[in-house]
Design a protein around this motif. Sequence first.
Motif, PDB file in Angstrom:
ATOM      1  N   VAL A  92       0.857  -1.184   0.000  1.00 10.61           N
ATOM      2  CA  VAL A  92       0.000   0.000   0.000  1.00 10.61           C
ATOM      3  C   VAL A  92       0.893   1.234   0.000  1.00 10.61           C
ATOM      4  O   VAL A  92       1.944   1.234   0.634  1.00 10.61           O
ATOM      5  N   TYR A  93       0.442   2.269  -0.717  1.00  6.31           N
ATOM      6  CA  TYR A  93       1.217   3.493  -0.686  1.00  6.31           C
ATOM      7  C   TYR A  93       0.787   4.381   0.475  1.00  6.31           C
ATOM      8  O   TYR A  93      -0.403   4.605   0.699  1.00  6.31           O
ATOM      9  N   PHE A  94       1.734   4.888   1.221  1.00  8.72           N
ATOM     10  CA  PHE A  94       1.512   5.996   2.152  1.00  8.72           C
ATOM     11  C   PHE A  94       2.885   6.584   2.419  1.00  8.72           C
ATOM     12  O   PHE A  94       3.901   5.937   2.151  1.00  8.72           O
ATOM     13  N   GLU A 250      13.861   7.137   0.222  1.00  8.83           N
ATOM     14  CA  GLU A 250      12.550   6.621   0.594  1.00  8.83           C
ATOM     15  C   GLU A 250      11.830   5.922  -0.563  1.00  8.83           C
ATOM     16  O   GLU A 250      11.268   4.854  -0.408  1.00  8.83           O
ATOM     17  N   ARG A 251      11.879   6.551  -1.732  1.00  3.86           N
ATOM     18  CA  ARG A 251      11.114   6.030  -2.860  1.00  3.86           C
ATOM     19  C   ARG A 251      11.569   4.651  -3.312  1.00  3.86           C
ATOM     20  O   ARG A 251      10.777   3.866  -3.841  1.00  3.86           O
ATOM     21  N   SER A 252      12.839   4.358  -3.132  1.00  3.31           N
ATOM     22  CA  SER A 252      13.311   3.070  -3.653  1.00  3.31           C
ATOM     23  C   SER A 252      13.414   1.978  -2.589  1.00  3.31           C
ATOM     24  O   SER A 252      13.898   0.898  -2.869  1.00  3.31           O
ATOM     25  N   PHE A 253      12.909   2.239  -1.382  1.00  3.08           N
ATOM     26  CA  PHE A 253      12.956   1.218  -0.320  1.00  3.08           C
ATOM     27  C   PHE A 253      12.402  -0.121  -0.792  1.00  3.08           C
ATOM     28  O   PHE A 253      12.987  -1.168  -0.567  1.00  3.08           O
ATOM     29  N   VAL A 254      11.234  -0.042  -1.462  1.00  2.00           N
ATOM     30  CA  VAL A 254      10.545  -1.277  -1.842  1.00  2.00           C
ATOM     31  C   VAL A 254      11.425  -2.162  -2.717  1.00  2.00           C
ATOM     32  O   VAL A 254      11.371  -3.386  -2.635  1.00  2.00           O
ATOM     33  N   ASP A 255      12.253  -1.539  -3.539  1.00  3.57           N
ATOM     34  CA  ASP A 255      13.069  -2.329  -4.462  1.00  3.57           C
ATOM     35  C   ASP A 255      14.211  -3.052  -3.761  1.00  3.57           C
ATOM     36  O   ASP A 255      14.810  -3.969  -4.319  1.00  3.57           O
ATOM     37  N   TYR A 256      14.528  -2.639  -2.552  1.00  2.00           N
ATOM     38  CA  TYR A 256      15.659  -3.262  -1.858  1.00  2.00           C
ATOM     39  C   TYR A 256      15.227  -4.236  -0.777  1.00  2.00           C
ATOM     40  O   TYR A 256      16.008  -5.055  -0.331  1.00  2.00           O
ATOM     41  N   ILE A 257      13.984  -4.083  -0.334  1.00  4.43           N
ATOM     42  CA  ILE A 257      13.570  -4.879   0.811  1.00  4.43           C
ATOM     43  C   ILE A 257      13.231  -6.303   0.409  1.00  4.43           C
ATOM     44  O   ILE A 257      12.785  -6.535  -0.676  1.00  4.43           O
TER      45      ILE A 257
ATOM     46  N   LEU B  85       1.614   1.992 -10.543  1.00  9.25           N
ATOM     47  CA  LEU B  85       0.413   2.834 -10.566  1.00  9.25           C
ATOM     48  C   LEU B  85      -0.033   3.188  -9.155  1.00  9.25           C
ATOM     49  O   LEU B  85      -0.558   4.270  -8.914  1.00  9.25           O
ATOM     50  N   SER B  86       0.168   2.278  -8.203  1.00 12.07           N
ATOM     51  CA  SER B  86      -0.251   2.610  -6.842  1.00 12.07           C
ATOM     52  C   SER B  86       0.849   3.317  -6.070  1.00 12.07           C
ATOM     53  O   SER B  86       0.751   3.468  -4.859  1.00 12.07           O
ATOM     54  N   ARG B  87       1.890   3.737  -6.774  1.00  6.82           N
ATOM     55  CA  ARG B  87       2.969   4.551  -6.200  1.00  6.82           C
ATOM     56  C   ARG B  87       3.792   3.810  -5.152  1.00  6.82           C
ATOM     57  O   ARG B  87       4.464   4.424  -4.323  1.00  6.82           O
ATOM     58  N   ILE B  88       3.724   2.481  -5.163  1.00  3.31           N
ATOM     59  CA  ILE B  88       4.492   1.731  -4.186  1.00  3.31           C
ATOM     60  C   ILE B  88       5.961   1.702  -4.591  1.00  3.31           C
ATOM     61  O   ILE B  88       6.846   1.837  -3.770  1.00  3.31           O
ATOM     62  N   THR B  89       6.208   1.543  -5.874  1.00  5.32           N
ATOM     63  CA  THR B  89       7.586   1.557  -6.335  1.00  5.32           C
ATOM     64  C   THR B  89       7.691   2.580  -7.468  1.00  5.32           C
ATOM     65  O   THR B  89       6.740   2.759  -8.223  1.00  5.32           O
ATOM     66  N   PRO B  90       8.813   3.302  -7.546  1.00  2.00           N
ATOM     67  CA  PRO B  90       8.921   4.322  -8.596  1.00  2.00           C
ATOM     68  C   PRO B  90       9.300   3.692  -9.940  1.00  2.00           C
ATOM     69  O   PRO B  90      10.018   2.698  -9.960  1.00  2.00           O
ATOM     70  N   PRO B  91       8.815   4.243 -11.057  1.00  2.29           N
ATOM     71  CA  PRO B  91       9.232   3.735 -12.364  1.00  2.29           C
ATOM     72  C   PRO B  91      10.661   4.178 -12.666  1.00  2.29           C
ATOM     73  O   PRO B  91      11.127   5.173 -12.109  1.00  2.29           O
ATOM     74  N   THR B  92      11.357   3.435 -13.512  1.00  2.00           N
ATOM     75  CA  THR B  92      12.696   3.864 -13.914  1.00  2.00           C
ATOM     76  C   THR B  92      12.582   5.080 -14.834  1.00  2.00           C
ATOM     77  O   THR B  92      13.348   6.023 -14.739  1.00  2.00           O
ATOM     78  N   SER B  93      11.591   5.046 -15.727  1.00  2.00           N
ATOM     79  CA  SER B  93      11.343   6.225 -16.547  1.00  2.00           C
ATOM     80  C   SER B  93       9.870   6.239 -16.933  1.00  2.00           C
ATOM     81  O   SER B  93       9.175   5.241 -16.803  1.00  2.00           O
ATOM     82  N   GLY B  94       9.424   7.409 -17.422  1.00  3.06           N
ATOM     83  CA  GLY B  94       8.029   7.525 -17.829  1.00  3.06           C
ATOM     84  C   GLY B  94       7.220   8.353 -16.859  1.00  3.06           C
ATOM     85  O   GLY B  94       7.694   8.725 -15.786  1.00  3.06           O
ATOM     86  N   HIS B  95       6.002   8.659 -17.245  1.00  5.10           N
ATOM     87  CA  HIS B  95       5.152   9.536 -16.444  1.00  5.10           C
ATOM     88  C   HIS B  95       3.782   8.921 -16.222  1.00  5.10           C
ATOM     89  O   HIS B  95       3.271   8.218 -17.080  1.00  5.10           O
TER      90      HIS B  95
END
Lengths: 257, 412
Positions: A92-94, A250-257, B85-95
């Motif tokens: 979930v995003y927060f 913060e934004r890339s936490f998910v990719d490392y966990i 899309l749910s903003r859980i992980t950031p995209p490498t590129s794109g909008h």
Amino acid sequence: MLRYKSLLSNLARRDFLVRYKQAFAGIVWALVKPLVSILVFGYIASKINSSESTARNFLYVASAMLLWQLFANVFNEVSNSIVGNANLFSKVYFPKIIIPLSTLLVCLVDFLISLLILIALFIVAGEPVHWQMVMAPLFILLTLINGFGIGLYFATVNVKYRDVKFVVPVLVQFGMYLSPVIFPTSYYLERLPSWLHWVFCLNPMVGAIDGFKYCLFGGEAIGNPQAFALSVAVSFLFLFIGIRYFFKFERSFVDYI
Amino acid sequence: MSKEPIIEVRDLSKHYVLNRHAGPKSDTLYGSVLGAVKGLRQLGRARETEEFWALKDVSFSVQRGDRVGVIGRNGAGKSTLLKILSRITPPTSGHIQYSGRMASLLEVGTGFHGDLSGRENIYLNGSILGMNKQEIDKKFDEIVAFSEVERFLDTPVKRYSSGMYVRLAFSVAAHLDPEILIVDEVLAVGDAAFQKKCLGKMNEVSKSEGRTILFVSHNMQAIQKLCNKGLYLNKGRMHSYGDIDDIVGHYLQSGEASQAEFTLPLPETESFGYAHTVFIEDLQGRPLVEIPVGDDWRARILFRILKPTPHFIVGFGIVSLFEQPIRTSWSAPEDFQPGDYEIIFENTDLMLTTGVYTVVIGLSSEQKTFQYVDKTVSLSISDAGDTSHNKRIVNTQSGLILNPMPVSLRKL
């Protein structure tokens, strides 16, 4: 951010409820750990530091110890908060800062409960009430800032390097002996060579503990004001670094966990 | 209604780097210091990394009120897309541009805590999903009624049956009130009746309240019923996007809708060996992408042993999508020499009801597991129309296990 207020309080509530569920003595356990430390270290201090009365030694140790344990708890819990709640933000995003903030709240509640010990000791020892006591919350806040700033930094590192969970308890244990917990700052400064004085005061907990004691004991027991100012400056520096570092990754936490 | 898209996705890509270098693991501080020192000595030699595009150049736009079904086989990038899309992980590129409040439901019961009561968990889970206290208060009774667990509201959820747990978790999620709802395959949990109720609820909110939904599922029937648009992903790229019936048609014709052969991820650390491929097939060895309900099937696992392995055991388990182990079997322990092997687990006695199940595979030596694979291999048991040839099955809704009990009846 306001949208996440109820998330913050619900997460804190969860941690608090879960801890004492199924514990027969419940919240009393929040008092046991600080009480034991106070008894042990108060006894040691009164044996070694004979320049103060036994009651004073105990009160000094009690007030410093409680504050130190607040710092140690915040530091340790915040460091582990992100990894420990990975299951939440991988689904979930927060804003992730909510998690360490809720941890901070829980530690603060625990501390407020343990303050009962200090109040009881003050009454038993017949320590007078000083007007400076109204400023004590400022130094509780400073302690939270210390634990939170350093904790955030370690929480971020912890995402990639799990060694952190072994490092933090060691730092906490050593840190206690390098802070004016058992003995006052003056005790350390008298025994350290003068070139080490400013190194001693780089410890952000020196300022918090000395300030707290200053308030509780009506203007006594503070070290020297420059050392105090240096220590407080370090507190805010650590907070700044911790927050910056956290938000950078913060934004890339998910990719490392 | 405005024609402005509610979600606009442009050139979305997500890139992962997989480290496959033999050496100290770099996810401990010590390991990465060691790695750096080693790296200095091996300067100039290329480091073994593998690049992997989970998504590549995906662009589409969603209109307000659209219900988009995202389809594609495992590993096509569906989950990655939903996570971005749910903003859980950031995209490498794109909008991505949104113009509405969004909530995502990638799992039911996120944050549920076993020690807390149902009531406490409703508030906790609700706030994690983005509801505030007033919203939860307002919908509390509705949530409880939908979940059918009123009587156990003050019982810790660890004492709930798995069905009750899922019902409560889904009920909270079903009462979310966002303009955009992103749903992963969560409907696959729970019993058939509850699944139907959930689908009904999703249908109701999307059609009557004009909510925008993005929905991932392997259940084509459910997708066609719920969605009006389809997005078909293939190996991280967008294959096609358009009317749901056309897209499902493309997908089914491509023959990749289901699979009978699974490649297992290799273990990260080197050990005695590893299993690498699993085939799901009938007893004659013909691949089965879908197992007809009640029919016999077998799993054939290929594995490679790299060094002499004492007391070697292969374990094979079937797990429901709600992570409830159903049965586990083990090979007899034996000492193995290096080489390639095949092991077959036959299922001839247990009849499971229709649905998707996952398989767990474990390789161990002297009681120590050195490879454990779960959630990679799935079994799809389907009610392919006609079960009349199988006299033993009366009704696939009658339970998880369809084998009837011996019954004796007499007049006294």
